[in-house]
Design an enzyme around this catalytic site. Structure first.
Site, PDB file in Angstrom:
ATOM      1  CE  LYS A 182      16.638  26.078 -22.483  1.00  0.00           C
ATOM      2  NZ  LYS A 182      16.077  26.260 -23.838  1.00  0.00           N
ATOM      3  CB  CYS A 291      18.727  11.931 -32.527  1.00  0.00           C
ATOM      4  SG  CYS A 291      17.718  11.074 -31.337  1.00  0.00           S
ATOM      5  CD  GLU A 389      21.756  14.890 -36.253  1.00  0.00           C
ATOM      6  OE1 GLU A 389      22.142  15.916 -35.672  1.00  0.00           O
ATOM      7  OE2 GLU A 389      21.278  13.908 -35.665  1.00  0.00           O
TER       8      GLU A 389
END
Ligand code: NAD
Length: 508
Positions: A182, A291, A389
């Site tokens: 997905k 990331c 972040e």
């Protein structure tokens, strides 16, 4: 369909409303979603946005796929990964173009990160699978058998769309698992393209399935179905936490690759110019939507201004614009929402007394979700810009007082995905690296090696489990001990005392 699929994708004429289940693309009724090119704001494709109604059929297909695939030989599966890599190389130009149009990644970076790197991951995983200790004898005379864990549910993000799919798909397939993928809402085309490549490579029906839809609808329905043995997720901390909780309740294995706020520690003896320049370039790969980007630049306090000036010069040297051009070094943010998040962070930082040394400009472009890369200094250690972040082209320069303080500051984060250490003294760099609570530490700007087999994953809230190399394969196998195994007893005799690591491969 499958042979012509890549061409149709390249022309942005994907078969509308199609998902890939049980070895073929199927048109489905119901909701659709537009795929928007973030550089032009134009709709480039319309894809299916399916929900709970698809779950039963995709689970059944994946279960059938697992029953046959898990019984194939390791060498057949490794060969299959090499064939997917071959197909990806054949269609590399098309795939890179799709990645660029989906997320705005500069085409040169898309070729390197969304084609060349995943090809290397496929090939290195194939090689590792051929050598993996599938069936070994332990010191007690038992067989230790590693077997495919089952059906894998893979939920992936948009920022390195092909690479993040392949880091899950390659080891899952090598282990003998089938997979339901997905992908992120923003990047369905690259995922469907990967399905077409798997089909071209002759992967049997049901082994790879790709369904597109919203995370909160389709992702949630797949997750709650509990019809899988492993869930592997890359994405945000919030969604990862939820997936981990459901997996815990269902007692299925979860690997979670989550966020980061990675530090780059520049020790006092390092070459500041090289360290800062390299760190900024690494931080701003994919417009900072990465990331493991080193977003906190830690320098001796007395050198923060100097470091900020060097960083600002690098930031201002970026060629920002049309990502299809070879000369472009930074594209847009993936979406207007992502750009607004970045602007919001910079606004807050300024309000809280930090200095935006350069960047944050967004009015220069009359279309596309662009923002110029920003360097922030004078931020307090506990401010949002220093702690959270951002997921955009923002680097925060922070001063430290001595080496111990640098390590404390580096570790003072809920995340622990990655870190960088810069020093002229190899012994010191190595010693500091060992004090960092992060899954990867890179010394003096070293990048991912040509052989991408070093484990990748997080300490603390950056996640659970590891990707790449032998560690990735471990995530997709179950371990069975067969005590008093007659096959081994008959076959290996004097080797009975060998340990797991060095034991003979009994069956591949
Ligand atoms: P996200 O968490 O919003 O979405 C990731 C995936 O989860 C998407 O496919 C989404 O549709 C799906 N999803 C959302 N809600 C769901 C639900 N309730 N059930 C099941 N699936 C659901 O993250 P994103 O915005 O796509 O990606 C950005 C984030 O990913 C950043 O925080 C970044 O740090 C992180 N990230 C981590 C890594 C890593 O390897 N550690 C790599 C890339 C990105």
């Amino acid at each position: 369909m499958t042979a012509t699929m890549p061409q149709r994708v390249t022309a942005i004429t994907l078969p509308e409303r199609s998902v890939f289940i049980d070895g073929s693309f199927r048109e489905v009724d119901g909701a659709t979603a537009a795929v928007v090119n973030p550089a032009t704001e134009e709709t480039i494709a319309t894809v299916a946005s399916v929900g709970a109604e698809i779950v039963e059929s995709v689970l059944a297909a994946a279960r059938r796929g697992f029953e046959t695939w898990s019984r194939t030989s390791v060498s057949d599966r490794a060969d299959a990964l090499d064939r997917i890599a071959d197909a990806m190389e054949r269609h590399g130009a098309e795939l890179a173009a799709i990645a660029t149009s989906e997320i705005g990644m500069p085409i040169r970076d898309a070729r390197a990160g969304q084609v060349d790197l995943p090809v290397r991951v496929l090939r290195s995983t194939a090689a590792i699978a051929r050598e993996y200790p599938w069936d070994r004898r332990d010191g007690a005379g038992s067989s230790i058998v590693r077997e495919a864990a089952g059906v894998v549910l893979a939920i992936t993000p948009w920022n390195f769309p092909v690479h993040q799919i392949i880091t899950k798909l390659a080891p899952a397939l090598a282990a003998g698992c089938s997979i339901i993928l997905k992908p992120a809402e923003l990047t369905p085309l690259t995922a469907l393209f990967v399905a077409a490549l798997c089909d071209e490579a002759g992967i049997p029906r049901g082994v790879v399935n790709v369904v597109t839809g919203r995370g909160s609808v389709l992702g949630e329905a797949l997750l709650q179905s509990r019809g899988y043995e492993v869930v592997t997720f890359t994405g945000s901390l919030a969604v990862g936490r939820h997936i981990g909780a459901v997996a815990g309740d269902a007692i299925v294995r979860a690997t979670l690759e989550l966020g980061g706020k990675s530090p780059a520690i520049v020790l006092a003896d390092a070459d500041l110019q090289t360290a800062v320049e390299t760190t900024v370039r690494n931080c701003f790969v994919n417009a900072g939507q990465k990331c493991n980007a080193p977003t906190r630049l830690l320098v001796p306090r007395e050198r923060t201004d100097e470091a900020a000036q060097i960083a600002a010069r690098v930031a201002e040297s970026y060629v920002i614009g049309d990502p299809t051009k070879e000369s472009t070094t930074m594209g847009p943010m993936v979406s207007a929402a992502q750009r607004d998040i970045v602007s919001g962070f910079l606004g807050d930082a300024a309000e809280q007394g930090a200095r935006i040394v350069t960047g944050g400009e967004r009015d220069r472009w009359n279309r596309g979700f662009f923002i110029s890369p920003a360097i922030v200094s004078n931020a307090s250690r506990d401010s949002r810009i220093a702690v959270d972040e951002v997921f955009g082209p923002v680097l925060t320069v922070l001063g430290y007082d001595g080496e111990a303080d640098a390590v404390t500051l580096a570790n003072d984060s809920e995340y622990g995905l990655s870190a960088e250490v810069w020093s002229a003294d190899p012994g010191k760099a190595s010693a500091v690296a060992r004090q960092i609570r992060a899954g990867q530490v890179r010394i003096n700007g070293v990048r991912t090696p040509a052989l991408p087999v070093s484990p990748f994953g997080g300490y603390k809230r950056s996640g659970l489990g590891r990707e790449l190399g032998v560690f990735a394969l471990d995530e997709f196998v179950e371990i069975k001990a067969v005590l008093g195994d007659p096959i081994l007893d008959a076959g290996t005799g004097a080797d009975a005392a060998v340990n797991v690591a060095s034991g003979p491969v009994v069956r591949a």
